[in-house]
Enzyme design. Structure first.
Site, PDB file in Angstrom:
ATOM      1  N   ALA A   1      -4.219  -7.895   1.704  1.00 13.60           N
ATOM      2  CA  ALA A   1      -3.051  -8.495   0.904  1.00 13.60           C
ATOM      3  C   ALA A   1      -2.309  -9.291   2.050  1.00 13.60           C
ATOM      4  CB  ALA A   1      -2.424  -7.402   0.064  1.00 13.60           C
ATOM      5  N   ASN A   2      -1.127 -10.012   1.413  1.00 10.09           N
ATOM      6  CA  ASN A   2      -0.216 -10.473   2.472  1.00 10.09           C
ATOM      7  C   ASN A   2       1.234 -10.277   1.784  1.00 10.09           C
ATOM      8  OD1 ASN A   2       0.467 -12.902   0.836  1.00 10.09           O
ATOM      9  ND2 ASN A   2      -1.749 -13.278   1.133  1.00 10.09           N
ATOM     10  N   ARG A   3       2.254 -10.660   2.355  1.00 10.30           N
ATOM     11  CA  ARG A   3       3.569 -10.557   1.898  1.00 10.30           C
ATOM     12  C   ARG A   3       4.244 -11.612   0.870  1.00 10.30           C
ATOM     13  NH1 ARG A   3       5.377  -6.188   5.031  1.00 10.30           N
ATOM     14  NH2 ARG A   3       4.640  -6.064   7.160  1.00 10.30           N
TER      15      ARG A   3
ATOM     16  N   ALA B   1      -0.278 -17.901  -1.426  1.00 13.51           N
ATOM     17  CA  ALA B   1      -0.640 -17.563  -0.343  1.00 13.51           C
ATOM     18  C   ALA B   1      -1.934 -16.811  -0.250  1.00 13.51           C
ATOM     19  CB  ALA B   1       0.166 -16.296   0.595  1.00 13.51           C
TER      20      ALA B   1
END
Ligand code: C5P
Length: 376
Positions: A186-188, A252
């Site tokens: 995942a990402n932030r 994102a």
């Protein structure tokens, strides 16, 4: 003036003394089709406080071109001629299109004046990069193109309901790429900026489809929200939501996914940690921007970078084939990722426009204003 008149505006020109060295009042009056106000002719009319009437009896005041000198006067509230007096007296929106030598634009004094004017609520269009009147000089300082200025005027005058009858498609949030049934890559991304854009588009009257990755935000009001997990699901949802007039890709998206996600939970074992093999995800933005059929009229990308923000955004604009890239610096120190505020630059083929740090809701509002202007 012609471009504004074509759009139904009544243009009432004030020609400064400096301006009259470039164009005659007669020429300006002929193009505007209205009486031209100049210092010379209007002194008599000042009995009846003409500059106050001029300043109030209008929907918007546009300064084009705005010189470094005029910006300095505006920033300091100086009123020593008809134009600057009208600017000081107006309670209407003010839009300025600066035009000056790149060194004058970059000068600390001009930077201070521009910053102060922005804080006072003055709006800017341009300047753009390009060649200057001076031989051999180029850089940031060229006045925005007439069509850009007309679009900015329209966007300022008709922000509400300006996307009535339009379809807007937005991606937001991160994607989750499974490793196994319980773990993901995942990402932030929080989805705050993308969700705010969806909400702003809905407020502007558009029919909005938001394709959201996993976020902890509520679905925005008045928006059809489709929930997805992976990049491939996001692409399928986006393709299914076409056609659209505008597509904004704020998600994102994970660049890679695990080649073969395990159907069972991967166990800790004697072999040490598992080796993951990655494959590339589809680029949703590029896929849509390069479509031959059903390409949205405006395709907007985001460029979240930690270095060389503008350069990278320019490269993305051409490589991915989009019409505008919203660039921002997401270095941890900026606090933008997951934060309330955003500081963005709009990068198009004709130049770069940098906005001050603003709440993400305001960035969304202004972006939607701008896009509705570009659409027209
Ligand atoms: O190449 P990069 O990921 O920095 O590009 C960012 C832009 O491209 C964003 O607008 C993002 O939503 C979009 N993008 C996409 N699909 C991908 C990767 C990025 O739509 N697989």
């Amino acid at each position: 003036m012609r471009r504004l008149k074509e759009r139904g505006a009544i243009v009432r020109p004030i020609l400064t003394e400096g301006g009259a060295k470039f164009v005659t009042p007669l020429a300006v009056g002929a193009i505007a089709g209205e009486r031209v106000f100049t210092d010379l002719f209007d002194l008599a009319e000042e009995n009846d406080v003409g500059h106050i009437r001029l300043a109030r009896d209008t929907d918007l005041v546009l300064v084009a071109p705005a010189t470094a000198y005029l910006l300095a006067k505006m920033a300091n509230g100086l009123a020593d001629d008809l134009a600057s007096a009208a600017l000081l007296a107006t309670d209407r929106p003010v839009l300025v299109a600066p035009a000056m030598n790149p060194r004058m634009w970059a000068n600390a004094a001009t930077r201070r004046n521009v910053e102060r004017l922005r804080q006072d609520g003055v709006r800017f269009v341009g300047p753009n990069e390009g060649t200057m009147a001076e031989r051999g000089e180029s850089g940031l300082g060229r006045m925005a193109e007439p069509l850009e200025i007309a679009a900015a005027v329209e966007a300022l005058l008709a922000p509400a309901g300006s996307l009535k009858g339009r379809r807007v498609l937005i991606t937001s949030g991160p994607t989750h790429e499974p490793i196994d049934p319980v773990r993901v890559i995942a990402n932030r991304s929080s989805g705050r900026q993308g969700h705010a854009i969806a909400a702003a588009a809905a407020r502007a009257g558009a029919e909005v489809v938001l394709v959201s990755g996993p976020v902890s935000l509520p679905d925005p009001e008045g928006v059809t929200t489709l929930h997805v997990e992976t990049a491939r699901e996001m692409l399928a949802a986006v393709e299914g939501a076409l056609p659209a007039d505008i597509a904004v890709f704020a998600a994102a998206v994970a660049d890679w996914r695990v080649a073969e996600a395990s159907a069972e939970k991967v166990k800790k074992g004697k072999g040490g940690p598992p080796a993951l093999t990655f494959v590339e995800n589809p680029d949703i933005l590029a896929t849509i921007a390069k479509r031959v059929d059903n390409r949205p009229q405006l395709v907007i990308g985001f460029a979240a970078e930690t270095t060389n923000v503008i350069e990278n955004a320019r490269e993305k604009l051409t490589r991915k084939g989009c019409d505008l890239v919203v660039a921002n610096d997401v270095s941890p120190a900026t606090g933008i990722m997951g934060g309330d505020r955003n500081e963005v630059s709009l990068v198009t083929a004709s130049g770069v426009e940098s906005w001050d740090s603003l709440p993400k809701e305001d960035v969304a509002e202004r972006l939607i204003d701008r896009l509705s202007g570009m659409l027209r």
